[in-house]
Write an enzyme that holds these catalytic residues in place. Structure first.
Site, mmCIF file in Angstrom:
data_model
loop_
_atom_site.group_PDB
_atom_site.id
_atom_site.type_symbol
_atom_site.label_atom_id
_atom_site.label_comp_id
_atom_site.label_asym_id
_atom_site.label_seq_id
_atom_site.Cartn_x
_atom_site.Cartn_y
_atom_site.Cartn_z
ATOM 1 N N GLY A 262 -1.200 -12.193 5.195
ATOM 2 C CA GLY A 262 -2.652 -12.208 5.296
ATOM 3 C C GLY A 262 -3.251 -13.046 4.178
ATOM 4 C CB ALA A 263 -4.991 -12.925 1.623
ATOM 5 C CD GLU A 265 -1.202 -10.450 -5.323
ATOM 6 O OE1 GLU A 265 -1.264 -10.685 -4.095
ATOM 7 O OE2 GLU A 265 -0.314 -9.730 -5.834
ATOM 8 C CD GLU A 299 -4.662 -10.339 -1.206
ATOM 9 O OE1 GLU A 299 -4.022 -10.287 -2.273
ATOM 10 O OE2 GLU A 299 -4.206 -9.894 -0.124
HETATM 11 N N1 BES Z 1 0.669 -9.729 -2.572
HETATM 12 C C1 BES Z 1 0.407 -9.657 -1.179
HETATM 13 C C2 BES Z 1 0.795 -10.887 -0.429
HETATM 14 C C3 BES Z 1 2.263 -11.027 -0.178
HETATM 15 C C4 BES Z 1 2.873 -10.225 0.728
HETATM 16 C C5 BES Z 1 3.022 -11.972 -0.793
HETATM 17 C C6 BES Z 1 4.229 -10.385 0.970
HETATM 18 C C7 BES Z 1 4.361 -12.105 -0.557
HETATM 19 C C8 BES Z 1 4.977 -11.321 0.341
HETATM 20 C C9 BES Z 1 -1.083 -9.427 -0.903
HETATM 21 O O1 BES Z 1 -1.765 -8.822 -1.935
HETATM 22 C C10 BES Z 1 -1.156 -8.492 0.256
HETATM 23 O O2 BES Z 1 -0.770 -7.374 0.116
HETATM 24 N N2 BES Z 1 -1.632 -8.964 1.400
HETATM 25 C C11 BES Z 1 -1.690 -8.213 2.611
HETATM 26 C C12 BES Z 1 -3.078 -7.794 2.958
HETATM 27 C C13 BES Z 1 -3.531 -6.566 2.241
HETATM 28 C C14 BES Z 1 -4.961 -6.247 2.571
HETATM 29 C C15 BES Z 1 -2.687 -5.366 2.512
HETATM 30 C C16 BES Z 1 -1.159 -9.112 3.697
HETATM 31 O O3 BES Z 1 -0.991 -10.292 3.446
HETATM 32 O O4 BES Z 1 -0.904 -8.612 4.779
HETATM 33 ZN ZN ZN Z 2 -1.513 -6.791 -2.152
#
Ligand code: BES
Ligand code: ZN
Length: 862
Positions: A262-263, A265, A299
């Site tokens: 999704g995103a 940070e 994020e």
């Molecule tokens: N740190 C994660 C992104 C990430 C996930 C990087 C897996 C590498 C591997 C980010 O903060 C995150 O958790 N994103 C979620 C959305 C969130 C609202 C739960 C995502 O990308 O689904």
């Molecule tokens: Zn996260």
């Protein structure tokens, strides 16, 4: 996973093996000379011996898919030993104190389809480094406990060149960025491209002026306003609720089309999948708006819970993810409705985390081993991790929670911390011993909670006793479990519906435990596990009449909804297994709630939503039945029809009353009305051959209405014409077209789902390299329960085919999507056989990635 498995993968990493890195790295200087197939990365790393690891050590750096051009130690050429996973410089070749290592490598962003490291998306350079992607950019100690200051110089013929921190200088074709906050490499980011900004400003509580930007490709500027307001709301909320201020002069968000998650940070430079940041009323649904608000917040909140305080190692992932999910859930509740948000979160927890916990992929919130860390960004780490924090807060109370968080931020700022550090601040603030509570982090599986009631009338009031029994079922690698601390929020109601004991948190910490309530005038009706106070399965045989009573009277909105849900599940289970008729209690209760204008429309819409097929399959399996996906599907259709008939008289009026006229607002109020309107429309469509839904589609003035009506039509076998209209109207819009692809698969009849996938994957706009598009089609297949599990086995075959095809290009996404198979133990021997055959076929694919082989192996029971 507590004990290493006999034939563990040789690549397995264990928590017990943790050792600090032998060097500290205070300054990193990176230069990028950007070119699509030949980007040069020059790194200057200043190392010093780490006092925590006395003695002389080899220098080991991670590095994958890098072409090493040169390496110098203190300006003198060295020839490191290079292997596919990194390089080593022998201790004897290093000066005894500190030294500077300079390397130059070449990488090829344009051919990087894995979307990890530095890659290109629609002509734009971008990065994704979490968890271990930085090693695909340069040789580096790619682990979160190595924190350093980064100075970055970008060279490239792109108008916009971004990295972390503050921009310190720029000229034609170059820019320099300095990040004053030490960080692990997984938070590094760069973006370069032809981008335009949606700018804004924010002044922090202490007066720091922050420039805010959402960067997008030209044409998308009109879809940034909502994300920007969500960002400002998040910044204010974190100041007000957690006392956390932003700490740089600039905060950038970039939208990219090709993104695995999704995103992300990255410090000062969050990168978003365009799907979860871009929104306009005509292209995004209310659910999209809500999700965008939550993810922007998530994020942003990582800036403190993740970036300023990071994780010592990836086993501690829940330290940042569980806490940040908890924080974004609190935020969304504050922005919208706490009751509705809690119900949605529990629906998601049960659908994803309980499912995971009950299958072959079950693992602890803090696992003790992994092969590929990307496979552990799971519902368990995230959602159960967040539930654990909610339980802690309930146990210690709001005031001590706030004190503990303050202590956490002051004590661990700038550090890479552990779950032990996290629990210690709670122990220090409250004087509690959290040893037993900590089992929530180490033991996988969903506890089951049995309840026994006893009533003893007496002079001066009766005594009501609740006796709870907890059982902690075995999970892979963890046969034996011990009792957990379970906060059980309970309220008691009088037979006339008055609350006689308001919500009280009972603290269960034994396998069997009784709690008494005295001085009651009559035998009460209990409302147990209010607000879903613990992530457990409540096993209690409750008469239908009592559930109906709670659906009508419970003062706790979660349990009120839960009572309706339990009634619906009971009814569906009886319809599936015994051919029973829909229960009158349920239909009456639903009718009363649906038309009760004193109740929040969003809540009513949720109450009218039937349990998912997958949820019913899990429920039936847990009480000893072998679920039949087609019968579940049919029973749900029957129940929907019965509900439609029972509500028929009031539906047209309800549908009309919930129209939202005037300018579109994505706020919770109007969104709730639209959700209730669509719920009414869906029922109406069972009775009017699609007339009302067709009219709604034709008159729709926003995507929520348009896509909602289209979905309802397709679900009922209508809407071919509307589908075509929708497809040609939005043919040029990739985000809306993802919906067009997905809805055809998710609404396909069970015997058509696989064929629909087959047809859509041949569509000229199907692009397997784009994760959103791939998920739109193949993810929608696994979400169509009866279609995926159709007895022909075609669903399993087509998913396996596509995962095998995707794996060489994008192993991370292939591995995540393979979890569709995790529920195989629930089903009959034929289906089990077919799923196991699909897993075997995946495992036999030549050159299978570590990602997918770990997943398929664990599911098969390796
Ligand atoms: N740190 C994660 C992104 C990430 C996930 C990087 C897996 C590498 C591997 C980010 O903060 C995150 O958790 N994103 C979620 C959305 C969130 C609202 C739960 C995502 O990308 O689904
Ligand atoms: Zn996260």
């Amino acid at each position: 996973m507590s004990s290493p498995l006999i034939d563990a993968d040789p690549r397995t990493v264990y928590l017990v093996d943790y050792q600090p890195y032998p060097f500290v790295l205070d300054q990193v200087h990176l230069t990028f000379r950007l070119a699509p197939r030949a980007t040069r990365v020059l790194a200057r790393l200043s190392f010093a011996p780490n006092p925590l690891r006395p003695g002389r050590h080899d220098l080991r750096l991670n590095g994958e898919k890098l072409t090493l051009i040169s390496a110098l130690v203190d300006g003198r050429k060295v020839v490191p030993a290079v292997d596919p996973e990194g390089l080593t410089i022998a201790a004897g070749d290093l000066p005894p104190g500190g030294f500077v290592l300079e390397t130059e490598v070449e990488i090829s962003p344009e051919t990087n389809t894995a979307l990890e490291g530095l890659y290109m998306s629609k002509g734009m350079y971008c990065t994704q480094c979490e968890a271990e992607g930085f090693r695909k950019i340069t040789y580096y100690p790619d682990r979160p406990d190595v924190m350093a200051r980064f100075f970055v110089r970008l060279e490239g013929a792109m108008p916009v060149l971004l990295s972390n921190g503050n921009m310190v200088a720029q000229g034609e074709g170059w820019a320099e960025w300095d990040d004053p906050w030490p960080k692990p490499a997984y938070l590094f980011a760069l973006v370069a491209g032809d981008l335009v900004a949606h700018p804004d400003r924010f002044t922090t509580k202490s007066g720091r002026e922050v420039a805010l930007n959402i960067w997008v490709r030209p044409g998308d500027e009109t879809r940034c306003a909502w994300g920007m307001q969500a960002l400002k709301a998040s910044m204010t909320w974190d100041e007000d609720v957690y006392g956390r201020e932003y700490d740089l002069d600039i905060f950038n968000i970039v939208a990219v089309d090709d993104f695995n998650m999704g995103a992300m940070e990255n410090k000062g430079l969050n990168i978003f999948n365009s799907k979860v940041v871009l929104a306009s009323p005509d292209t995004a649904t209310d659910d999209d708006f809500a999700r965008i608000e939550a993810i922007i917040a998530h994020e942003y909140f990582h800036n403190w819970t993740g970036n300023r305080i990071t994780c010592r190692d990836w086993f501690q992932l829940c330290l940042k993810e569980g806490l940040t999910v908890f924080r974004d859930q609190q935020f969304s509740g504050d922005m919208r409705s706490h009751a509705v948000k809690r119900i949605e979160d529990v629906l998601m927890l049960r659908a994803r985390q309980f499912r995971e916990d009950q299958g072959p992929l079950a693992h602890a919130v803090r696992p003790e081993s992994f092969v590929e860390i990307n496979n552990f960004y799971t519902a368990t780490i995230y959602e159960k991790g967040a539930e654990i924090i909610g339980m802690l807060k309930r146990l210690v109370g709001d005031a001590d929670y706030a004190r503990a968080l303050d202590l956490y931020f002051t004590r661990h700022d700038g550090q890479a911390a552990t779950i032990e550090d996290w629990l210690k601040v709670f122990e220090d603030v409250t004087g509690r011993d959290l040893t037993q509570f900590k089992r929530w982090y180490s033991q996988a599986g969903t506890p089951r909670l049995g309840v026994h009631e006893a009533w003893a009338a007496g002079v001066g009031g009766g005594t009501y006793t609740l006796t709870f029994t907890q059982t902690n079922p075995p999970t892979p690698g963890q046969p034996d479990k011990e009792a957990k601390v379970i906060p059980i929020a309970v309220g008691l109601l009088n037979p006339n519906g008055d609350e006689v004991v308001p919500t009280t948190v009972l603290e269960m910490n034994k396998p069997v435990q009784s709690f008494q309530f005295t001085g009651l005038s009559a035998r009460p009706i209990p409302s147990i596990l209010r607000g879903f106070s613990a992530p457990v399965i409540l096993e209690r045989d409750v008469p239908q009449s009592e559930r109906a009573f709670l659906l009508a009277h419970d003062t706790d909105p979660f349990n009120r909804w839960e009572a309706g849900r339990a009634l619906a599940k009971d009814t569906l289970a009886r319809m599936v297994t015994k051919g029973a008729e829909p229960a009158a209690d349920l239909l009456e209760g639903m009718a009363r709630l649906a038309f009760d204008d004193s109740v929040d429309p969003a809540f009513r819409a949720l109450a009218l939503r039937l349990p998912s097929d997958d949820d019913m399959a899990a429920t039936l399996h847990s009480v000893g039945h072998v679920p039949d996906p087609l019968r579940i599907h049919a029973a749900k259709r029957d129940l929907g029809l019965a509900l439609a008939k029972r509500l028929a008289a009031g539906l047209p009026q309800l549908e009309a009353a919930c129209r939202t006229d005037g300018p579109f607002s994505p706020d919770a109020g109007p969104a709730g009305k639209r959700a209730l309107r669509l719920a009414a429309l869906s029922l109406l469509t069972r009775l009017d051959a699609g007339q009302a839904a067709k009219a709604a589609f034709a008159k729709a003035s926003n995507m929520t209405e348009s896509f909602g009506a289209l979905s309802i039509l397709l679900e009922n076998g209508y809407g071919e014409e509307e589908l075509a209209t929708f497809g040609s109207r939005w043919a040029q819009d990739r985000l809306v077209m993802d919906k067009w692809f997905a809805v055809q698969v998710s609404m396909a009849a069970p015997d058509q789902a696989a064929a629909t996938v087959d047809r859509l994957t041949r569509h000229p706009d199907f692009d397997m390299k784009n994760p959103n598009r791939f998920r739109a089609v193949l993810g929608a297949l696994s979400a169509n329960h009866a279609g995926f599990h159709h007895d022909s086995g075609a669903g399993y075959r087509v998913l396996a085919d596509w995962l095998i095809r995707l794996d060489p290009l994008n192993p991370q996404t292939a591995a995540r999507m393979s979890a569709a198979f995790e529920t195989w133990p629930r089903y009959d021997a034929d289906r089990q056989g077919m799923i196991r055959a699909a897993l075997a076929r995946i495992l036999a694919a030549p050159g299978l990635s570590r990602d997918l082989s770990e997943m398929a192996g664990r599911m098969r029971g390796a």
